[in-house]
Design a protein around this motif. Structure first.
Motif, short mmCIF file in Angstrom:
data_model
loop_
_atom_site.label_atom_id
_atom_site.label_comp_id
_atom_site.label_asym_id
_atom_site.label_seq_id
_atom_site.Cartn_x
_atom_site.Cartn_y
_atom_site.Cartn_z
N ILE A 34 0.85 -1.20 0.00
CA ILE A 34 0.00 0.00 0.00
C ILE A 34 0.88 1.25 0.00
N ALA A 35 1.98 1.21 0.76
CA ALA A 35 2.89 2.36 0.78
C ALA A 35 3.42 2.66 -0.62
N GLU A 36 3.75 1.61 -1.39
CA GLU A 36 4.24 1.81 -2.76
C GLU A 36 3.17 2.47 -3.62
N LEU A 37 1.94 2.01 -3.49
CA LEU A 37 0.85 2.61 -4.27
C LEU A 37 0.64 4.07 -3.92
N ILE A 38 0.78 4.40 -2.63
CA ILE A 38 0.63 5.79 -2.20
C ILE A 38 1.80 6.63 -2.70
N ASP A 39 3.02 6.12 -2.52
CA ASP A 39 4.20 6.89 -2.89
C ASP A 39 4.29 7.12 -4.39
N ARG A 40 3.76 6.16 -5.19
CA ARG A 40 3.78 6.32 -6.64
C ARG A 40 2.60 7.16 -7.13
N GLY A 41 1.69 7.51 -6.24
CA GLY A 41 0.55 8.31 -6.64
C GLY A 41 -0.61 7.54 -7.20
N GLU A 42 -0.53 6.19 -7.17
CA GLU A 42 -1.63 5.40 -7.70
C GLU A 42 -2.81 5.34 -6.73
N LEU A 43 -2.53 5.52 -5.46
CA LEU A 43 -3.57 5.81 -4.48
C LEU A 43 -3.42 7.28 -4.13
N PRO A 44 -4.27 8.14 -4.68
CA PRO A 44 -4.06 9.59 -4.54
C PRO A 44 -4.42 10.09 -3.16
N PRO A 45 -3.98 11.28 -2.81
CA PRO A 45 -4.35 11.87 -1.52
C PRO A 45 -5.87 11.93 -1.36
N LEU A 46 -6.32 11.64 -0.15
CA LEU A 46 -7.73 11.67 0.25
C LEU A 46 -8.54 10.50 -0.30
N ALA A 47 -7.88 9.54 -0.94
CA ALA A 47 -8.60 8.36 -1.41
C ALA A 47 -9.03 7.51 -0.21
N VAL A 48 -10.28 7.06 -0.25
CA VAL A 48 -10.82 6.25 0.85
C VAL A 48 -10.46 4.78 0.62
N LEU A 49 -9.89 4.15 1.64
CA LEU A 49 -9.53 2.73 1.55
C LEU A 49 -10.65 1.88 2.13
N PRO A 50 -10.69 0.59 1.74
CA PRO A 50 -11.77 -0.27 2.23
C PRO A 50 -11.66 -0.53 3.73
N ALA A 51 -12.77 -0.94 4.31
CA ALA A 51 -12.78 -1.30 5.72
C ALA A 51 -11.87 -2.49 5.97
N GLU A 52 -11.40 -2.60 7.19
CA GLU A 52 -10.42 -3.64 7.51
C GLU A 52 -10.95 -5.04 7.23
N ARG A 83 -12.85 7.74 13.53
CA ARG A 83 -13.94 6.82 13.87
C ARG A 83 -15.24 7.28 13.20
N GLY A 84 -15.87 6.36 12.50
CA GLY A 84 -17.10 6.67 11.81
C GLY A 84 -16.91 7.20 10.41
N SER A 85 -15.66 7.57 10.07
CA SER A 85 -15.39 8.12 8.73
C SER A 85 -14.48 7.24 7.91
N GLY A 86 -13.92 6.19 8.50
CA GLY A 86 -13.09 5.27 7.76
C GLY A 86 -11.63 5.67 7.72
N THR A 87 -10.93 5.12 6.74
CA THR A 87 -9.48 5.33 6.58
C THR A 87 -9.22 5.91 5.20
N TRP A 88 -8.35 6.90 5.12
CA TRP A 88 -8.07 7.52 3.83
C TRP A 88 -6.59 7.89 3.75
N VAL A 89 -6.14 8.12 2.52
CA VAL A 89 -4.75 8.51 2.26
C VAL A 89 -4.56 9.95 2.68
N SER A 90 -3.47 10.21 3.36
CA SER A 90 -3.19 11.57 3.82
C SER A 90 -3.04 12.52 2.65
N ALA A 91 -3.36 13.79 2.89
CA ALA A 91 -3.11 14.82 1.87
C ALA A 91 -1.62 14.94 1.62
N ALA A 92 -1.24 15.40 0.43
CA ALA A 92 0.18 15.49 0.08
C ALA A 92 0.93 16.40 1.03
#
Length: 493
Positions: A34-52, A83-92
């Motif tokens: 997941i870190a690679e996807l984020i660092d390469r920009g394939e998971l963009p900032p503020l993208a919501v990830l699935p529930a655990e 809590r209640g809003s899920g998990t998302w990629v941090s802003a750049a």
């Protein structure tokens, strides 16, 4: 919060296949991917990830594994959670609302993933690219200094339509095959993928209807989707597109702008459209207002029966044919073309000219000379593909006897049906055994073919053997359970 993208668990699972195999505990493997996807920009900032829990089910790992991975990514600053809003990629950056490069087409799994980031695993079954033929090197080496000087005599070197001598050669090839073609009916492109992108950009508006085969070439799906098209699917069997279903779709009341087919050979199934289906396909399109796109990129890879004609004919000026040197000769040439009425070619040349001002003249000169060797190349491909098909199917019969397929007539891959389960989940297991596998869902506009996977056979016999052995071990682990905390090292050993 302004979230731009929401990723389902299966979507993220397919993206993680493209990060390749990792070693160590599963939580480390997952967080690294997941870190690679984020660092390469394939998971963009503020993208919501699935529930655990959803991601754990998609990856066949425990929920604790996902919790631990997400925690590590939050600790590194890559993820945020509320809590209640899920998990998302941090802003750049703090307060940032948009990346410098942030086009909508950048998000998600895509055709180039398996080529962008190097080998995905020890054995790579994720792509079905064909190796170069020796004659490509022989012909390329034949270019002399005088040949390069002759190319350079054109002082600017820009030919958006293509090198005139190559366009003449392609036109002559079609004419000799029985379809008179003029050079101004040919546009040279940087591979078949660019040809499809030009068609999509030049012919489609958001909301336009496109009919495709199911399964079909994923690069075409991506090109049409980027234009905001409304995509419908028609099944493919061993004789090609189901023309009865096509008639129903075209008569369904919603207008269709494009019908995209691979009559010469379907990727990924290797099916070749029968003569009867070809006639009915053309007739169906003539009754509609659609434009027929005939992608012949796999032309020359027929190894069962006689090769089909090079063109679908009879639909007048509403047929655009895509051709390519990649499968017959070598993808590294990046050389394709479009054949269409001259007015259509002129319009698409305007689109291409605004993109790259023309394809490499050196590649075009090599391609022009390779046209003199098409028959020899097809014979060599036929021999190699026939042998690879026999090797792969023998191995599958020995190690995965419950897997089934329809025998292909052409192409470089086997479209295999799984006895149970789905290929998105299996692909995650296969990575733990050092094998990259492509889920069948990527070949469907609606992801409905995930009970299949595509297995390439244009690989050396020892690679095929090792790949099938790993696949068989992964399949046993997948069907037997007990996978939740298996590390890659444990699986491979």
């Amino acid at each position: 919060m302004d979230f731009r993208s929401v990723y389902s668990a299966d979507h993220l699972a397919r993206m993680l296949v493209a990060t390749g195999a990792k070693s160590g505990p599963l939580h480390h493997r997952l967080s690294t991917g997941i870190a690679e996807l984020i660092d390469r920009g394939e998971l963009p900032p503020l993208a919501v990830l699935p529930a655990e829990r959803a991601l754990a089910d998609a990856l066949l790992v425990s929920r604790t594994t996902v919790v631990t991975a997400y925690h590590a990514l939050r600790e590194s600053g890559r993820l945020q959670r509320r809590r209640g809003s899920g998990t998302w990629v941090s802003a750049a950056t703090p307060g940032s609302k948009r990346e410098t490069v942030s086009g909508s087409e950048l998000a998600g799994d895509h055709l180039a993933s398996s080529f962008l980031n190097g080998p995905l695993a020890t054995v790579d079954f994720a792509n079905a690219a064909l190796p170069s033929l020796d004659l490509v090197a022989d012909v390329s080496a034949g270019l002399t200094g005088a040949d390069y000087r002759a190319l350079a005599m054109d002082h600017h070197g820009y030919h958006p339509r293509g090198l005139p001598t190559l366009r003449e050669r392609i036109a002559a090839w079609y004419s000799a095959a029985g379809t008179p073609t003029a050079p101004d009916e040919v546009l040279v492109t940087s591979g078949a993928q660019q040809a499809l992108e030009l068609i999509a950009r030049g012919c489609l508006h958001p909301g336009d209807g496109v009919v495709v085969e199911e399964p079909t070439y994923r690069g075409a799906l991506e090109a049409f989707s980027r234009q905001g098209s409304r995509i419908s699917s028609v099944p493919v069997d061993r004789d090609g597109l189901d023309t009865d279903e096509l008639d129903r779709v075209l008569a369904g009341g919603r207008s269709t702008r494009l019908v995209y087919v691979q009559a010469a050979a379907n990727n990924p199934t290797g099916a070749v459209c029968s003569e009867n289906r070809r006639r009915r396909l053309v007739a169906a399109v003539k009754r509609s207002e659609a434009v027929l796109i005939d992608d012949t990129s796999l032309m020359g890879t027929t190894f069962r029966g006689d090769p089909p004609p090079p063109l679908l004919t009879g639909a007048g000026d509403r047929v655009i044919t895509v051709g390519s040197m990649s499968k017959l000769f070598w993808g590294g040439l990046r050389l394709g073309w479009l054949r269409a009425p001259s007015r259509v070619i002129s319009r698409l040349a305007q689109v291409k000219g605004g993109t790259d001002l023309g394809t490499s003249l050196v590649s075009q000169e090599i391609a022009r000379r390779l046209f003199d060797h098409i028959d020899d190349a097809a014979a060599e491909r036929r021999k190699g593909l026939d042998a690879g098909f026999a090797t792969l199917t023998d191995l599958l019969a020995d190690h995965l006897p419950d897997w089934t397929w329809a025998e292909p007539r052409a192409g470089a891959s086997l479209w295999v049906r799984l006895p149970q389960g789905d290929a998105t989940h299996l692909a995650q297991v296969a990575l733990r055994f050092g094998l990259a596998l492509l889920p069948g869902a990527v070949f469907s506009a609606e992801g409905r073919t995930d009970d299949h996977t595509r297995l390439p056979y244009a690989l050396p016999p020892h690679v095929l053997q090792e790949g099938v052995l790993r696949l068989a071990r992964a399949w046993r682990a997948y069907t037997d359970g007990g996978l939740r905390e298996m590390s890659l090292t444990t699986a491979v050993t």
